[in-house]
Design an enzyme around this catalytic site. Sequence first.
Site, PDB file in Angstrom:
ATOM      1  N   CYS A  44       0.930  -1.174  -0.016  1.00 51.34           N
ATOM      2  CA  CYS A  44       0.003   0.187  -0.043  1.00 51.34           C
ATOM      3  C   CYS A  44       0.915   1.203   0.039  1.00 51.34           C
ATOM      4  CB  CYS A  44      -0.767  -0.007   1.335  1.00 51.34           C
ATOM      5  SG  CYS A  44      -1.919   1.416   1.272  1.00 51.34           S
ATOM      6  N   HIS A  57      -8.800   7.887   2.047  1.00 51.33           N
ATOM      7  CA  HIS A  57      -8.153   9.078   2.287  1.00 51.33           C
ATOM      8  C   HIS A  57      -8.973  10.175   2.056  1.00 51.33           C
ATOM      9  CE1 HIS A  57      -7.201   7.580  -1.683  1.00 51.33           C
ATOM     10  NE2 HIS A  57      -7.445   9.086  -2.293  1.00 51.33           N
TER      11      HIS A  57
END
Length: 113
Positions: free
Chosen positions: A4, A99
């Site tokens: 990630c 996010h």
Amino acid sequence: MNDCLFCKIIKGEIPSTKIYENEFVYAFADIAPQAPFHAVIVPKEHIKSADEITTDNSHYIAKIFEAVAEISKQENLENGYRVVNNCGEDGGQTVGHIHFHLLARRNLAWPPG
Ligand code: 5GP
Ligand code: ZN
């Protein structure tokens, strides 16, 4: 998880320009800013997207918005800003670690494209 991008940024394995950090969240400058001020705010736990928020991890989302208010004060964003979460393919999500974009310092069109 090891692959990630944002987990690597959180761990410092990939460099970023820090804007704000606490125990729960990390905020950094977007590499391709869409406004004169463009922060990306991420939880320090790997959560793939808004679709994976549960009662067990939803406190991270509260922490994200606490950070938004802190960053607003820190960066003097009193003129306003927009917080954006893109989820999934149609939502335009390109990184699989939830996010929130914090965009400011220009007049932001509404509705978005
Ligand atoms: P999304 O399109 O998934 O909502 O947002 C991902 C954001 O991450 C994009 O705005 C993109 O510019 C930003 N981004 C992608 N890779 C990097 C990187 O390596 N460093 C930084 N600082 N931002 C990145
Ligand atoms: Zn991650």
